[in-house]
Each structure stands twice: as C-alpha cells, then as structure tokens.
Scaffold this active site. Sequence first.
Site, mmCIF file in Angstrom:
data_model
loop_
_atom_site.group_PDB
_atom_site.id
_atom_site.type_symbol
_atom_site.label_atom_id
_atom_site.label_comp_id
_atom_site.label_asym_id
_atom_site.label_seq_id
_atom_site.Cartn_x
_atom_site.Cartn_y
_atom_site.Cartn_z
ATOM 1 N N ASP A 73 -29.052 6.548 -12.240
ATOM 2 C CA ASP A 73 -30.113 5.666 -11.737
ATOM 3 C C ASP A 73 -29.480 4.343 -11.325
ATOM 4 O O ASP A 73 -28.312 4.086 -11.610
ATOM 5 C CB ASP A 73 -31.187 5.440 -12.803
ATOM 6 C CG ASP A 73 -30.582 5.209 -14.156
ATOM 7 O OD1 ASP A 73 -29.524 4.551 -14.238
ATOM 8 O OD2 ASP A 73 -31.146 5.699 -15.150
ATOM 9 N N ASP A 75 -29.793 0.238 -11.436
ATOM 10 C CA ASP A 75 -30.436 -0.925 -12.044
ATOM 11 C C ASP A 75 -30.098 -2.154 -11.208
ATOM 12 O O ASP A 75 -29.030 -2.241 -10.607
ATOM 13 C CB ASP A 75 -29.916 -1.131 -13.473
ATOM 14 C CG ASP A 75 -30.255 0.049 -14.367
ATOM 15 O OD1 ASP A 75 -31.290 0.695 -14.124
ATOM 16 O OD2 ASP A 75 -29.466 0.341 -15.285
ATOM 17 N N ASP A 150 -21.279 -4.616 -22.249
ATOM 18 C CA ASP A 150 -20.300 -4.091 -23.203
ATOM 19 C C ASP A 150 -18.889 -3.935 -22.619
ATOM 20 O O ASP A 150 -17.955 -4.590 -23.055
ATOM 21 C CB ASP A 150 -20.805 -2.799 -23.880
ATOM 22 C CG ASP A 150 -21.426 -1.797 -22.915
ATOM 23 O OD1 ASP A 150 -21.331 -1.997 -21.691
ATOM 24 O OD2 ASP A 150 -21.996 -0.789 -23.401
HETATM 25 P P1 ATP Z 1 -25.415 5.809 -18.183
HETATM 26 O O1 ATP Z 1 -26.741 5.350 -17.660
HETATM 27 O O2 ATP Z 1 -24.563 6.513 -17.222
HETATM 28 O O3 ATP Z 1 -25.542 6.520 -19.464
HETATM 29 P P2 ATP Z 1 -24.947 3.004 -18.362
HETATM 30 O O4 ATP Z 1 -23.698 2.201 -18.562
HETATM 31 O O5 ATP Z 1 -25.718 2.788 -17.108
HETATM 32 O O6 ATP Z 1 -24.554 4.516 -18.536
HETATM 33 P P3 ATP Z 1 -27.301 2.191 -19.708
HETATM 34 O O7 ATP Z 1 -27.730 2.460 -21.111
HETATM 35 O O8 ATP Z 1 -28.114 2.675 -18.583
HETATM 36 O O9 ATP Z 1 -25.838 2.745 -19.613
HETATM 37 O O10 ATP Z 1 -27.116 0.615 -19.616
HETATM 38 C C1 ATP Z 1 -27.037 -0.091 -18.395
HETATM 39 C C2 ATP Z 1 -26.085 -1.276 -18.543
HETATM 40 O O11 ATP Z 1 -26.540 -2.159 -19.574
HETATM 41 C C3 ATP Z 1 -24.669 -0.896 -18.951
HETATM 42 O O12 ATP Z 1 -23.887 -0.564 -17.851
HETATM 43 C C4 ATP Z 1 -24.194 -2.164 -19.621
HETATM 44 O O13 ATP Z 1 -23.809 -3.129 -18.662
HETATM 45 C C5 ATP Z 1 -25.444 -2.673 -20.314
HETATM 46 N N1 ATP Z 1 -25.558 -2.179 -21.691
HETATM 47 C C6 ATP Z 1 -26.180 -1.069 -22.133
HETATM 48 N N2 ATP Z 1 -26.094 -0.935 -23.464
HETATM 49 C C7 ATP Z 1 -25.407 -1.986 -23.894
HETATM 50 C C8 ATP Z 1 -24.983 -2.430 -25.183
HETATM 51 N N3 ATP Z 1 -25.261 -1.735 -26.283
HETATM 52 N N4 ATP Z 1 -24.279 -3.587 -25.256
HETATM 53 C C9 ATP Z 1 -24.007 -4.310 -24.150
HETATM 54 N N5 ATP Z 1 -24.361 -3.935 -22.921
HETATM 55 C C10 ATP Z 1 -25.053 -2.801 -22.772
HETATM 56 MG MG MG Z 2 -27.700 3.641 -16.625
#
Ligand code: ATP
Ligand code: MG
Length: 447
Positions: A73, A75, A150
């Site tokens: 997705d 963001d 993160d």
């Molecule tokens: P995916 O959606 O592929 O599982 P993602 O990195 O996009 O991986 P999301 O949970 O959608 O994971 O989170 C979106 C963004 O928010 C991440 O890329 C990161 O920048 C931030 N983020 C998410 N969780 C955390 C966390 N626990 N601590 C710090 N930043 C976070």
């Molecule tokens: Mg994501």
Amino acid sequence: MIKKLLKRVFRPADNIQNVNGAQHIPHSLHGIDGEQISYGARRVTEGLQAAGYQAYVVGGAVRDLLLGCAPKDFDVATDATPEEVRRVFRRSRIIGRRFRLVHVMFGEEVVEVSTFRRMIEEDAAETDEHGRLLRDNAFGDQRQDAARRDFTANALFYDPATRVIHDYHRGYEDTRAKILRMIGDPATRYREDPVRMLRAVRLSAKLGMQIESGTAAPVVRLKSLLENVPQARLLDEVLKMLLSGHSVDCIQRLREMHLHHGLLPLLDVILDQPQGEKFVMLALRNTDERLAQGKPVSPAFLFAALLWHEVLADWKQFQNAGERPVPALHAAMDSVLARQKSRLAIPHRHDAVMKEIWLLQLRFEQRAGQRPFRLLEQVRFRAAYDFLLLRCASGELPDELGLWWDEFQEAHADRRAEMLQPEGADERKRRRRRSRRKPVANGASDA
Ligand code: ATP
Ligand code: MG
C-alpha cells in the site's frame, strides 16, 4: 571555465544534493517513476501540494519500489494536520485516537495520510519503566518525522511531482545495499518499542535484507522486553510474519536471533513440538507458496495447523482413557483451545473454522458407502483436504489416502463407484457396537 564544464558534466539533476540536512536523490539515480505510485497516492500528494502543503509518499512503499517489489500500500506523509487534510479531500475520514490519521478514499483504494510527527524529547516522553514509549503523537516537521521511523530504509520520502527522494539517514544507500539499519541508537529504539525487534526479522526476511550488525547486536540482550508488549500487538506482528509469504525464512531468522523462545507463546507452540515441527514447517511452506501464487490463505487454517499436534496428543490421551474417537476428538479440541486461549490470544472468531477442519479429518478415512460423497459436499471440504495433504506429506498418514481423495474428487461417477471401499469388518463391528450404545449427541454422527 573548468567550473562551468564540471557543472555541465555533473548537472545538479544527476547529483545528490544536500538540502537542510537531507540528501535529495534525483530520479536519474533512483529511477522511480510517477506511474509506479498508485493513482490514489498521486492524487493525495497533488491535492495537498496544490493546497500549499508538503506531501510525500513515505515508508514501506518507497523502500519496496527501490528494491523492485510491488508495494502493499502507499502511505503519504504531510505537514497538514488531520483536520486540514480532511478539508482538502471530501471523501476522507479521521481514524485512530492515539495517532490520528486520515484515510482518503479513491474508489477501492484507501490512502493513509499521516501528519509529520516527532519523538517527544526524552525527559518529556511518557515511557513505562522499561523505556517503552506510551505516547509519541506530537506533530513535527519532515526531519523529525524521519527520525522517529524505525529503519533507514523506511524513512525515505518520495515527491511524485519532482520525483526526488528526501533522505535524512542515508536510507537510500542502505536500501540499495540491502542493509536494514536502525535509525539512532538501536538499544534505545528497541526499548521504546520492542516490536521493532520483530519488525527487523520480518522485513529482512521479506525483502532479503541483511540486518546491520549494530542493529542486530542488542536483540539477544533485550529480547525479554517483548514480554511487556500487549498480547494483541504481538499476535498482530506474529501473524504478519506468518502471512508475509516468507514465514519459513522468518522462523529461521527468529531462531538465529534467539527470539523464538519463551517470548511468543504462539511460536513456542510451533517450534517446540518435536513431532509436530515437520508438519508445521510444511504448513508454513505451503502458506508461503500459496501467497506467491496469489492464492488466499486463511489465518484459521494456519492456526489449525499450528495446534494440530497438540490436538492429536490430547485426542490420543482421551482415547486411552476409554473415550470413543469422536467424543475424544471433541474433548481434545476443547481442551487445546481452552489452554491456548490463556496464552496466545488467538481470536475466538477462528474457533469454528479450526474445529471444522479438525473434525473433518476423521471422515477422510471412511471411504465406503455414501460417506465420501457427503464429505465432498462440506463447505470446508477444500480446506480440510489441504490439511489432509499436509498430514500425509509429514508422514502422519500414508500418501495413498491423499492420492485416493485427489482422484475421487475429479473422477466420473463410474470410477467413483469402483473406488469406494467395501463396508469393512471394522466398520460393521463399529456399527454394531454403536447400535448397542446410546447415539453420540454431538452432530458428528456420520463421522
Ligand atoms: P509493510 O507494510 O511492507 O509490512 P512497512 O514498513 O510499510 O512494511 P508499516 O507497518 O506499514 O510497515 O509502517 C509504515 C511505516 O511506519 C514504516 O515504513 C516505518 O517508517 C513506520 N513504522 C511502522 N512501525 C514502526 C515502529 N514500530 N517504529 C517506528 N516506525 C515505524
Ligand atoms: Mg506499509
């Protein structure tokens, strides 16, 4: 003269520029085109920018595109407050209480828009006694928003209008080199949110990235912090791992990092059943393959597989204690589910499907008369059959049984009639015995 020439050769558009502490990476280097951004995310960034705000595609999507993967997705991060975002897009709504986000709808697509946030200064931050952040929802600017993310690979901002990536933490280099590196001091960041340890495992497995040594090092020492994380959030992250399409790799990495033990009851269940491990790993491999082929997978099926060998063990015990097979299986299912509930927080809504899958297993061994036909008509036949194949593949049942059902499903009526087994001596004995006893009152009477 030379200056001019150099300028011509290294046109700014081909160069990384340093602007206010960020590296600006031009399109000529990273190659991400506007068309690779979803329609909704482009509309959101355009709309916000036209209204005078900053707006970027951020996080996992930019990382995935750099790695050549299709993002799950898109963001968007912006300096507009949630209310301001709402005002720009009619079809949008504010969600979440702790982090207020805006969902902007474009047909089927929902774009999640978050306002730049900052980490609250250490002395003002609300943490629990282990340093876990209880609140981190203060608004900030882009630089601060990058710092609270993160991993460096997750902190890249892509502007679809200029096609420039804004990078405050050398995340572009890390992503290209497939290195997953924590922003800031890793130990502090794990204390703030221990789930980051699991995210490191999941993302590195999913993206084939190497966890940087400094990022990996504190995990062994800090893993017990996961005990303070609410069960529901842990289960959420574990489910993401199991359904990531790379569950086998995740499990291997968890083991390497000594994260699999004692912390996550669900994973203990998976990895601590000596005879069940083969079955569980087959179930996970099968799930990974289904996801790779774009087939649906159900959490209930996965949970049913994870707990199957516990059910088998209890089933045997109840039978040894003199219970007949069907009531014994019911008793075993109930006792396993009750025991797991106190540890795993598997949501109740999966119980019914798990039980159906388990109960139908009994009926695959009955291949005489009308029973196989009735089994084929069951709503959960397909899931139960897939489950049966795993049992055969793990050596619990003979392959012949799975092959029989494979053929029976596809066969014409004549062939099916030929395939049916005669009502065996066992069967007749069972029936005589049953007719002498009271009927079983649990709905599995044709099992
Ligand atoms: P995916 O959606 O592929 O599982 P993602 O990195 O996009 O991986 P999301 O949970 O959608 O994971 O989170 C979106 C963004 O928010 C991440 O890329 C990161 O920048 C931030 N983020 C998410 N969780 C955390 C966390 N626990 N601590 C710090 N930043 C976070
Ligand atoms: Mg994501």
